[in-house]
Design a protein around this motif. Structure first.
Motif, mmCIF file in Angstrom:
data_model
loop_
_atom_site.group_PDB
_atom_site.id
_atom_site.type_symbol
_atom_site.label_atom_id
_atom_site.label_comp_id
_atom_site.label_asym_id
_atom_site.label_seq_id
_atom_site.Cartn_x
_atom_site.Cartn_y
_atom_site.Cartn_z
ATOM 1 N N SER A 179 0.809 -1.215 0.000
ATOM 2 C CA SER A 179 0.000 0.000 0.000
ATOM 3 C C SER A 179 0.840 1.261 0.000
ATOM 4 N N CYS A 180 2.152 1.146 0.333
ATOM 5 C CA CYS A 180 3.046 2.308 0.393
ATOM 6 C C CYS A 180 2.512 3.363 1.360
ATOM 7 N N GLN A 181 1.780 2.936 2.368
ATOM 8 C CA GLN A 181 1.162 3.872 3.294
ATOM 9 C C GLN A 181 1.597 3.562 4.707
ATOM 10 N N ALA A 182 1.887 4.602 5.462
ATOM 11 C CA ALA A 182 2.322 4.418 6.835
ATOM 12 C C ALA A 182 1.180 3.891 7.693
ATOM 13 N N SER A 183 1.523 3.016 8.617
ATOM 14 C CA SER A 183 0.552 2.468 9.556
ATOM 15 C C SER A 183 0.794 3.072 10.932
ATOM 16 N N ALA A 184 -0.276 3.524 11.565
ATOM 17 C CA ALA A 184 -0.146 4.094 12.905
ATOM 18 C C ALA A 184 0.253 3.041 13.928
ATOM 19 N N LYS A 185 -0.040 1.771 13.636
ATOM 20 C CA LYS A 185 0.276 0.707 14.593
ATOM 21 C C LYS A 185 1.766 0.398 14.638
ATOM 22 N N THR A 186 2.455 0.529 13.516
ATOM 23 C CA THR A 186 3.870 0.171 13.475
ATOM 24 C C THR A 186 4.800 1.380 13.451
ATOM 25 N N ILE A 240 -1.970 9.154 11.912
ATOM 26 C CA ILE A 240 -1.309 8.882 10.639
ATOM 27 C C ILE A 240 -2.346 8.317 9.679
ATOM 28 N N ASN A 241 -2.613 9.064 8.612
ATOM 29 C CA ASN A 241 -3.623 8.675 7.628
ATOM 30 C C ASN A 241 -4.970 8.377 8.292
ATOM 31 N N GLY A 242 -5.311 9.219 9.267
ATOM 32 C CA GLY A 242 -6.592 9.089 9.955
ATOM 33 C C GLY A 242 -6.618 8.069 11.059
ATOM 34 N N GLU A 243 -5.521 7.343 11.284
ATOM 35 C CA GLU A 243 -5.459 6.294 12.299
ATOM 36 C C GLU A 243 -4.616 6.800 13.479
ATOM 37 N N LYS A 244 -5.099 6.613 14.691
ATOM 38 C CA LYS A 244 -4.423 7.125 15.886
ATOM 39 C C LYS A 244 -3.264 6.222 16.280
ATOM 40 N N SER A 286 2.419 -1.536 7.234
ATOM 41 C CA SER A 286 1.698 -2.449 8.123
ATOM 42 C C SER A 286 2.534 -3.646 8.534
ATOM 43 N N GLU A 287 3.596 -3.953 7.771
ATOM 44 C CA GLU A 287 4.471 -5.071 8.106
ATOM 45 C C GLU A 287 5.689 -4.637 8.914
#
Length: 519
Positions: free
Chosen positions: A254-261, A339-343, A287-288
């Motif tokens: 997805s080339c998108q940052a994940s707020a979880k990682t 990040i991208n709407g995710e906390k 996400s990985e």
């Protein structure tokens, strides 16, 4: 040379080195068959003398004519025998060699020929089987690839649909908030246009407008789109292995940052000076958990407090983002990062203080006088002759701290001060003795003190000199610099968690000594 040549190679042999005088003898066109008699086979003749070759020269291993034995080049050669006398002997020799040829070559090669034919048949059969196996494997692989391709396309469809939902929701929120803001502006203009309205009637309308405006101003609105359009397909580096494993031929990224990682680098709890700019680094990961190397993600900050710190985001374009924070008022704040709407799971805890360096009368030797504004500490000389110490009022445990102190005294002799830091320990009476746990420099002596141990590190000083101190709590270092002479020294590997400014002065010889904080 006792060699046989074809017509083409006769000339080559004659022109070669040392062969020009050789005699070439024509051989029969074919070996006579068993049906031929000796009468039907003509005896070869000598090309030089025209006589039949009835003799054999053993020295030269060739047949010769009678003239050659008497007057030719074979004269006096030994042994020279009649050819007819040698036939039986030659037949015996030939029979042995032909028998050996038949036994060792003909029979063996017959067996090899059978084996070659057998292997050739087996090769044809196995090649056909392998072709079928390849076709079957190709069909299976095609099925796997088709299934994985379908799965990846579905992943792209799901990503697109999910992002569109988030963007649609953000669009609806923005439109709703924008419409509400415009209505509030239009309502204010309407109130302004009604000049005949009584004050008592106007006040509740203004109250309602103020409440509505306050709610709109406090509503968190992302300043960037909550998603970006980047997608990537990564082809597997090992296609053979990929076709045999569940990873398949590649994957959709997805080339998108994940707020979880994604991570906040450094401390998430900060004490800052009001009115100063402070920065925090955010490292974006997918996400990985793989660090991203491109920017473009939507980073936003939310704080529930009305006096929230001003926050700006700098996108470095390499997957890292700098969050710059400035607190305009004192207080404690909790900042949520999206990040991208995710906390993000981690929040920033910030305490903003209007830091004024001051001496603490509660941590002060009785011989020291503290000024009313707590900016000066002085000792008036008398005969007791002891070292008197005082601590600063604010503990320093995180981040970097800088302060300046100016030293002065009423007489020029014995210009000695201890300046530095010390932890607060119990009992507080320890401030009467600079040799217990302080970390300081003895001005004009070639020593500094660490927990009562003296080491070489000279800092010079004279009347009205200003000394700048810089404490880095995170790196556990303390630096001092005489701002007049530019002389400096550094102390490292400080062991304690919290420190206070530390001053110690000698009370003797009727000298008034003063240390004061300066901006």
């Amino acid at each position: 040379c006792n060699l046989a040549f074809c017509t083409e190679h006769v000339g080559i042999h004659l022109v070669s080195s040392g062969s020009g005088e050789h005699v070439m003898i024509a051989l029969p066109s074919s070996v006579p068959s068993t049906s031929q008699t000796s009468e039907t086979y003509e005896i070869p003749v000598c090309p030089h003398h025209g006589e039949p070759l009835k003799f054999y020269c053993g020295a030269c291993d060739v047949t010769i004519c009678g003239d050659s034995t008497a007057i030719g080049e074979h004269k006096r050669h030994e042994p020279v025998k009649y050819v007819k006398d040698l036939v039986e002997e030659k037949k015996t020799q030939v029979d042995k060699k032909v028998d050996k040829l038949e036994k060792e070559v003909v029979g063996k090669q017959d067996r090899i020929l059978v084996s070659v034919d057998k292997v050739s048949t087996q090769l044809t059969q196995r090649a056909g089987e392998v072709r079928n196996e390849i076709k079957e494997a190709g069909e299976r692989t095609k099925e796997m690839v088709d299934a994985h391709v379908g799965q990846m396309i579905q992943e792209v469809d799901d990503l697109e649909e999910g992002r569109h939902k988030v963007l649609d929701h953000q669009r609806d929120q923005l439109k709703s908030h924008l419409e509400a803001a415009r209505n509030a502006v239009r309502f204010r203009e309407k109130i302004r246009s009604v000049s005949s309205m009584k004050t008592e009637s106007l006040f509740p309308l203004l109250q309602a407008l103020e409440s509505r405006t306050t709610n709109l101003l406090s509503t968190h609105i992302d300043e960037q789109p909550q998603h970006h359009p980047r997608l990537l397909f990564e082809l597997s580096s090992d296609m053979d292995l990929a076709c045999k494993t569940k990873e398949g031929i590649g994957k959709v990224v997805s080339c998108q940052a994940s707020a979880k990682t994604s991570k906040i680098e450094g401390n998430t709890s900060m004490v800052v000076i009001t009115g100063t700019m402070n920065t925090v680094m955010i490292r974006a990961k997918d996400s990985e958990g793989k660090a991203l190397t491109e920017g473009g993600d939507a980073i936003s900050v939310k704080c529930a407090s009305e006096s929230a710190p001003a926050a700006t985001i700098t996108d470095h374009g390499n997957g890292s983002y700098t969050l710059s924070i400035e607190c305009v008022t004192e207080g404690s704040y909790e900042l949520e990062i999206f990040i991208n709407g995710e906390k993000m799971s981690s929040t920033l805890q910030i305490r903003s203080v209007s830091y004024t360096h001051a001496f603490n009368p509660e941590e002060c030797h009785s011989a020291i006088t503290i000024s009313e504004d707590k900016q000066k500490a002085s000792v008036n000389g008398n005969p007791i002759g002891v070292w008197c110490s005082v601590l600063g009022s604010e503990g320093m445990s995180r981040g970097q701290h800088t302060w300046k102190v100016k030293t002065s005294q009423s007489k020029s002799d014995y210009y000695y001060f201890f300046l530095g830091i010390a932890p607060k320990v119990s009992p507080s009476s320890h401030v009467a003795d600079h040799n217990t746990v302080a970390y300081c420099w003895h001005i004009n002596h070639s020593v500094y003190i660490r927990d009562g141990v003296q080491s070489s590190s000279k800092i010079s000083g004279s009347n009205n000199d200003t000394f700048e101190f810089h404490l880095d709590c995170d790196r556990h270092t303390l630096r001092v610099r005489n701002m007049r002479t530019e002389e400096s020294a550094t102390m490292s590997n400080l062991p304690h968690k919290e420190y206070f400014q530390y001053v110690s002065m000698r009370d003797y010889n009727n000298i008034t000594r003063v240390v004061e904080f300066v901006e």
